[in-house]
Design an enzyme around this catalytic site. Structure first.
Site: not given
Ligand code: PGA
Length: 253
Positions: A14, A16, A98, A100, A169, A175, A215
Site C-alpha cells: 500500500n 498510500k 483503512h 487512515e 491492522e 507506521g 510495521s
Molecule cells: P506500515 O503501513 O507498513 O507503513 O506500517 C501499513 C498500512 O497502513 O497498511
C-alpha cells in the site's frame, strides 16, 4: 465446492499518498525481481499512477489495487473514484476502510457499502480493521476488531468469499515501528476467523484470507507470516522500494 482449501498467501503493498512518475522505476524493479509463484502479490499505488502501474505490470503475476473507492458507481460526486472506474483502469483489488480513511471520518457502514460496491464491480475488497492504542491497553482489542468486522463486512453472494480479504491492522502499529507480539497477532486473527465463520458459515468463512498489517518489515515478515491464521501481509512503508518489498516477499514465500 472444496472444503478448507489451502489458500495461497497474499502480500499487498500500500503506497498510500506516495509515488510520482519516477517511482515507476521501483515498480519495474519489483516486477523483474518478484517470484510470485509462491505468494500472490498486489500493489496499490496512488490513483494518479494506477493506470500506468497496470501497464508496467501487464503480463506479470503482480496484481494492482486501489486504496479506496466510493459507495456509488458514477454521478455528481466531485473528487471520488468508483469501484467501476478502478476496474476499468485495470485494478482488481481495492483497500476498504483503512484506518487512515477511518481517521478522516469513514464509518464502518460506509466501508460495508464500499466493499459491496467493489464486489459488484468485479474487485476484491481488502477490508481493514484494527484497534487503537487505548483499546489495546484496556484489553479491548479483540472485541473492537470483532465489532468493526460485524459492521464493515459485506454480504456475500455465492463464490464471493474467495474474493474477500480482511486486513487486521492495529492502528498503533501502522507506521510506528511497533508491532504486537506474534501471540497477540495470533489471538486477534483467531477472533477474526471466528467472526468470519459466524457471519458466513464454516466453509465460506474459512475461505477468506486474513492479512496482518502494521510495521511489517523484511526483518519481521517471516515471523509474522508463521503465525497460525495469518494468510498474508499488508505492507505500507516497506512496499515503497523494490529492495525492501522484494525482501518482504521473499520472507513471506
Ligand atoms: P506500515 O503501513 O507498513 O507503513 O506500517 C501499513 C498500512 O497502513 O497498511
Amino acid at each position: 465446492m472444496m472444503g478448507h482449501l489451502i489458500m495461497r498467501n497474499l502480500v499487498v503493498g500500500n503506497w498510500k499518498m506516495n509515488g510520482l512518475q519516477a517511482a515507476r522505476a521501483e515498480v519495474r524493479a519489483m516486477s523483474a525481481g518478484a517470484r510470485p509463484d509462491t505468494v500472490d502479490v498486489v500493489l496499490c499505488p496512488p490513483a494518479t499512477l494506477l493506470a500506468d502501474v497496470v501497464r508496467d505490470l501487464e503480463g506479470t503475476p503482480i496484481g494492482v489495487g486501489g486504496q479506496d473507492c466510493y459507495t456509488i458507481a458514477q454521478g455528481p460526486f466531485t473528487g471520488q473514484v468508483s469501484a467501476e472506474m478502478l476496474f476499468d483502469a485495470g485494478a482488481r483489488f481495492v483497500i476498504i476502510g483503512h484506518s487512515e480513511m477511518r481517521a478522516e471520518g469513514e464509518r464502518s457502514d460506509m466501508a460495508r457499502i464500499k466493499a459491496m460496491e467493489a464486489l459488484r464491480a468485479g474487485l476484491t475488497p481488502i477490508v481493514c480493521v484494527g484497534e487503537n492504542a487505548q483499546q489495546r491497553a484496556e484489553g479491548w482489542a479483540a472485541p473492537r476488531v470483532r465489532a468493526q468486522l460485524l459492521a464493515s463486512l459485506p454480504h456475500l453472494g455465492p463464490g464471493d468469499h474467495q474474493r474477500l480479504v480482511v486486513g487486521y491492522e492495529p492502528v498503533w502499529a501502522i507506521g510506528s515501528g511497533q508491532t504486537p507480539t506474534v501471540e497477540e497477532i495470533g489471538s486477534v486473527h483467531h477472533v477474526v476467523r471466528e467472526t468470519l465463520v459466524e457471519l458466513y458459515g464454516a466453509e465460506a468463512g474459512a475461505g477468506v484470507r486474513v492479512l496482518y498489517g502494521g510495521s511489517v518489515k523484511p526483518e519481521n515478515a517471516k515471523d509474522i507470516m508463521a503465525v497460525d491464521g495469518v494468510d498474508g501481509l499488508l505492507v505500507g512503508g516497506a512496499s515503497l522500494t523494490a529492495a525492501s518489498f522484494l525482501s518482504v516477499l521473499e520472507a513471506a514465500a
